[in-house]
Design a protein around this motif. Structure first.
Motif, short mmCIF file in Angstrom:
data_model
loop_
_atom_site.label_atom_id
_atom_site.label_comp_id
_atom_site.label_asym_id
_atom_site.label_seq_id
_atom_site.Cartn_x
_atom_site.Cartn_y
_atom_site.Cartn_z
N VAL A 122 63.36 -51.67 -11.86
CA VAL A 122 64.88 -51.75 -10.90
C VAL A 122 65.66 -52.39 -9.52
CG1 VAL A 122 65.80 -49.77 -12.70
CG2 VAL A 122 65.19 -49.45 -10.02
N TYR A 123 66.31 -52.75 -9.36
CA TYR A 123 66.58 -53.46 -7.91
C TYR A 123 66.50 -52.01 -6.90
CZ TYR A 123 67.95 -58.13 -9.12
OH TYR A 123 68.31 -59.50 -9.59
N SER A 124 66.03 -52.33 -5.77
CA SER A 124 66.02 -51.37 -4.70
C SER A 124 67.28 -50.38 -4.20
CB SER A 124 66.01 -52.12 -3.46
OG SER A 124 67.16 -52.91 -2.83
N ASP A 125 68.42 -50.81 -4.93
CA ASP A 125 69.29 -50.24 -4.40
C ASP A 125 69.42 -49.02 -5.09
OD1 ASP A 125 70.23 -52.32 -5.85
OD2 ASP A 125 72.16 -51.51 -5.98
N LEU A 126 68.96 -49.23 -6.89
CA LEU A 126 69.30 -48.50 -7.89
C LEU A 126 67.60 -47.16 -7.88
CD1 LEU A 126 70.87 -50.45 -10.14
CD2 LEU A 126 72.25 -48.62 -9.28
N ALA A 152 50.52 -50.19 -26.08
CA ALA A 152 51.53 -51.26 -25.34
C ALA A 152 52.49 -50.98 -24.84
CB ALA A 152 52.12 -52.30 -26.39
N ILE A 153 53.08 -49.63 -25.83
CA ILE A 153 54.26 -48.66 -24.93
C ILE A 153 54.02 -48.34 -24.01
CG2 ILE A 153 55.85 -47.06 -25.74
CD1 ILE A 153 54.90 -47.47 -28.08
N SER A 154 52.84 -47.36 -24.52
CA SER A 154 52.55 -46.85 -22.16
C SER A 154 52.22 -47.54 -21.36
CB SER A 154 50.87 -46.13 -23.03
OG SER A 154 50.22 -47.07 -22.79
N MET A 155 52.20 -49.85 -21.66
CA MET A 155 51.84 -50.46 -20.93
C MET A 155 53.20 -50.90 -20.27
SD MET A 155 48.68 -51.73 -21.82
CE MET A 155 46.70 -51.78 -21.57
N ILE A 156 54.46 -50.70 -20.70
CA ILE A 156 56.23 -51.25 -20.36
C ILE A 156 56.38 -51.02 -18.91
CG2 ILE A 156 58.29 -51.15 -20.97
CD1 ILE A 156 57.43 -51.62 -23.84
N ASP A 157 56.85 -51.89 -17.83
CA ASP A 157 58.00 -52.02 -16.98
C ASP A 157 59.20 -52.48 -17.30
OD1 ASP A 157 55.48 -50.90 -15.64
OD2 ASP A 157 56.02 -52.47 -14.06
N LEU A 158 59.41 -51.35 -18.68
CA LEU A 158 61.36 -51.11 -18.32
C LEU A 158 62.25 -51.49 -17.44
CD1 LEU A 158 62.63 -50.88 -21.39
CD2 LEU A 158 62.58 -48.76 -20.64
N THR A 159 62.77 -52.72 -18.18
CA THR A 159 63.00 -53.20 -16.93
C THR A 159 64.20 -54.39 -16.68
OG1 THR A 159 61.17 -54.53 -16.15
CG2 THR A 159 63.53 -55.62 -15.15
N THR A 160 65.49 -53.34 -16.39
CA THR A 160 66.29 -54.26 -16.24
C THR A 160 67.01 -54.93 -13.92
OG1 THR A 160 69.10 -53.80 -16.39
CG2 THR A 160 67.82 -51.87 -15.47
N LEU A 161 67.20 -56.01 -14.47
CA LEU A 161 67.18 -56.89 -13.28
C LEU A 161 68.91 -57.87 -13.04
CD1 LEU A 161 63.53 -57.30 -12.10
CD2 LEU A 161 65.80 -55.91 -11.29
N GLU A 162 69.60 -56.79 -13.39
CA GLU A 162 70.99 -57.53 -13.79
C GLU A 162 71.92 -57.51 -12.76
OE1 GLU A 162 71.52 -60.61 -15.48
OE2 GLU A 162 69.07 -59.65 -17.13
N GLY A 163 72.41 -59.10 -12.08
CA GLY A 163 74.40 -58.36 -10.89
C GLY A 163 74.87 -57.14 -12.09
N ALA A 164 74.59 -56.45 -13.37
CA ALA A 164 75.49 -56.12 -13.91
C ALA A 164 75.44 -54.54 -14.34
CB ALA A 164 76.59 -56.53 -14.71
N ASP A 165 74.03 -54.44 -12.78
CA ASP A 165 73.31 -52.92 -13.47
C ASP A 165 74.36 -52.03 -13.08
OD1 ASP A 165 71.33 -54.13 -14.54
OD2 ASP A 165 70.11 -53.86 -13.46
N THR A 166 74.58 -50.75 -13.28
CA THR A 166 75.59 -49.80 -12.82
C THR A 166 74.09 -48.38 -12.87
OG1 THR A 166 76.01 -49.11 -15.09
CG2 THR A 166 77.21 -50.69 -13.60
#
Length: 345
Positions: A130-134, A87-101
């Motif tokens: 992540v979002y495309s700009d990151l 399960a760990i190896s299958m994770i797409d660890l995700t951050t998709l927030e407007g405040a992402d830096t």
């Protein structure tokens, strides 16, 4: 059941399948220059509508009962250790927030490539999303790790933009170094019955992806019915999706055992009919190791062990990794760690 569905789909597209033929573990994909048995299905809006509405109707009660039944399966210690690492190896660890830096993304990348600094046997995650700009930031932080960079695109999460904007969004992500692109379908067009428009848009995004893998987000919570989820799954696969994904994680109903089971049935039947294997990615609402293991049971019992790999199954998640790490540590030591054992994402 698999053969029944395969024969039903085969009749719809005039394919000839031998029901008694031995099933290979991973059927080969037909050569690109060979005539496609499904080409006529997408030749017009009418033919595509006929095909999608000719798919077997979904028994909602039976589907939910089957998902609930599989969720009660118990996993023993050795199998559980394997399942936690898988399960760990299958994770797409995700951050998709407007405040992402950039700093937040670099920290997430460090966690993804080395989830537990106290135990180097812990596998890395499959990807950072992540979002495309990151994307460029993530690409630099993950260099040499083997962890993929995934980017959402096509005016995520609503998908309300002109096609030219969606294609530019996709091209920007790929140019920045994205290995995978998660697009959203136009749910308004789909629900209005404009299936060919949705199909053509996925095809165009697939082309814009180049060598990057394409995950097509159906947003099941907005499709309203299980029949629509089945139709959208087949539509995305016909258009060239490498993965079909349940949801954006931004609506009230995201991944559920029942809608994921339905999508697993779809990819299983699609491979039986075409020889092409497609991945599945449930996303949103999967937060505990117990839930993740239930989804792995769904995969094994529905699509089969061929899908038990990060190549063919992913979890879209942000907090799931923490609980998997806690449960993994408990399995090894017999006790839970303190509150500082995992980072707060």
């Amino acid at each position: 059941m698999t053969c029944h569905y395969a024969r039903r789909y085969a009749r719809l597209v005039t394919m000839s399948l031998k029901a008694d033929a031995p099933k290979a573990p991973t059927p080969p994909t037909p050569p690109e220059d060979s005539p496609s048995a499904l080409a006529d299905v997408t030749a017009s809006d009418a033919s595509l509508r006929r095909f999608l509405h000719g798919l077997p109707g979904v028994d909602a009660v039976g589907l939910e009962a089957r998902a609930a039944s599989l969720g009660t399966r118990s996993i023993k210690t050795t199998a559980k250790a394997y399942a936690l690492d898988l399960a760990i190896s299958m994770i797409d660890l995700t951050t998709l927030e407007g405040a992402d830096t950039p700093g937040k993304v670099r920290a997430l990348c460090a966690k993804g490539r080395n989830p537990d600094p106290t135990d180097r046997s812990t596998p890395p995650v499959a990807a950072i999303c992540v979002y495309s700009d990151l994307v460029a930031t993530a690409r630099e932080a993950l260099a040499g790790s083997g962890v993929a960079v995934a980017s959402v695109a096509t005016a995520f999460p609503a998908g309300r933009a002109a096609r030219s904007v969606k294609l530019a969004d996709t091209a920007e992500a790929v140019a920045a170094g994205a290995d995978e692109v998660d697009m959203v379908i136009d749910r308004g067009a789909f629900l209005a019955g404009r299936y060919l428009s949705v199909f053509e848009e996925i095809v165009a995004v697939r082309e814009a992806c180049g060598d990057a893998h394409l995950k097509v987000i159906l947003e099941n919570g907005e499709l309203a019915t299980y029949d629509n989820i089945r139709r959208a799954s087949w539509l995305a696969m016909l258009a060239g999706a490498d993965f079909i994904k349940t949801s954006t994680g931004k609506v009230g109903v995201n991944a559920t055992p029942a809608n994921t089971l339905l999508m697993l049935q779809a990819v299983r039947d699609f491979r039986a009919a075409t020889g092409r294997q497609i991945g599945v990615k449930p996303a949103g609402g999967i937060r505990t190791a117990k839930d993740a293991v239930k989804f792995l049971v769904l995969v094994n019992e529905t699509a089969g062990p061929d899908w038990l790999s990060p190549t063919w199954f992913r979890f879209g998640a942000s907090s799931l990794l923490n609980d998997l790490l806690m449960q993994r540590q408990k399995l090894g030591t017999g006790r839970y760690s303190g509150p500082d054992y995992v980072t707060v994402d």
